[in-house]
Design a protein around this motif. Structure first.
Motif, PDB file in Angstrom:
ATOM      1  N   MET A  82      33.375  18.302  -9.004  1.00  0.00           N
ATOM      2  CA  MET A  82      32.298  18.625  -8.078  1.00  0.00           C
ATOM      3  C   MET A  82      31.562  19.843  -8.595  1.00  0.00           C
ATOM      4  O   MET A  82      32.138  20.933  -8.697  1.00  0.00           O
ATOM      5  CB  MET A  82      32.864  18.893  -6.675  1.00  0.00           C
ATOM      6  N   ASN A  83      30.299  19.654  -8.945  1.00  0.00           N
ATOM      7  CA  ASN A  83      29.460  20.741  -9.448  1.00  0.00           C
ATOM      8  C   ASN A  83      28.325  21.024  -8.484  1.00  0.00           C
ATOM      9  O   ASN A  83      27.993  20.194  -7.627  1.00  0.00           O
ATOM     10  CB  ASN A  83      28.897  20.364 -10.820  1.00  0.00           C
ATOM     11  N   ARG A  84      27.712  22.168  -8.654  1.00  0.00           N
ATOM     12  CA  ARG A  84      26.561  22.576  -7.830  1.00  0.00           C
ATOM     13  C   ARG A  84      26.878  22.361  -6.349  1.00  0.00           C
ATOM     14  O   ARG A  84      26.097  21.756  -5.612  1.00  0.00           O
ATOM     15  CB  ARG A  84      25.306  21.830  -8.253  1.00  0.00           C
ATOM     16  N   LEU A  85      28.001  22.867  -5.933  1.00  0.00           N
ATOM     17  CA  LEU A  85      28.451  22.654  -4.568  1.00  0.00           C
ATOM     18  C   LEU A  85      27.535  23.346  -3.575  1.00  0.00           C
ATOM     19  O   LEU A  85      26.977  24.421  -3.840  1.00  0.00           O
ATOM     20  CB  LEU A  85      29.888  23.140  -4.402  1.00  0.00           C
ATOM     21  N   LYS A  86      27.414  22.709  -2.410  1.00  0.00           N
ATOM     22  CA  LYS A  86      26.572  23.207  -1.332  1.00  0.00           C
ATOM     23  C   LYS A  86      27.428  23.445  -0.100  1.00  0.00           C
ATOM     24  O   LYS A  86      28.483  22.821   0.058  1.00  0.00           O
ATOM     25  CB  LYS A  86      25.497  22.164  -1.001  1.00  0.00           C
TER      26      LYS A  86
END
Length: 126
Positions: A82-86
């Motif tokens: 999971m990248n660029r998590l928000k």
């Protein structure tokens, strides 16, 4: 058949985490794995799917381009990078499995999976 999701934690927005789905007592090479999440106060939703039997991969629109599902048959594991998590990714993430192959119209139907593991909490916050 037992599963265990792990790798959750607290991460800042924009950060990354890798979740793992580990089976107990069986090998994943003939099983298909779905990743799901449940945010506080919301229904559980499908995140991603990998078909170990046919190689199909699917993602929810909300995570496309940011999350990557993969498998390692040697280590007998399935991963969710999971990248660029928000902040809206904050949820308890769980993996589920069985041998039924799925397609784009049904991989997210959680009630169709036979086996579920305990989830791991992902918190995205500054």
């Amino acid at each position: 058949v037992q599963l265990q999701a792990s790798g959750g934690g607290l991460v800042q927005p924009g950060g990354s985490l890798q979740l793992s789905c580990a089976p107990s007592g069986f090998t994943l090479d003939s099983y298909n794995v779905g990743w799901f999440r449940q945010a506080p106060g919301k229904e559980r939703e499908g995140v991603s799917y990998i078909g170990n039997s046919d190689g199909r991969i699917y993602y929810a629109e909300s995570v496309k381009g940011r999350f990557t599902v993969s498998k390692d048959n040697v280590k007998n594991m399935v991963y969710l990078q999971m990248n660029r998590l928000k902040p809206e990714d904050t949820a308890v993430y769980s993996c589920a499995t069985d041998r039924r192959p799925r397609h784009g119209y049904n991989w997210y139907r959680q009630w169709t999976y036979d086996y579920w593991g305990q989830g791991t909490l992902v918190t995205v916050s500054s």
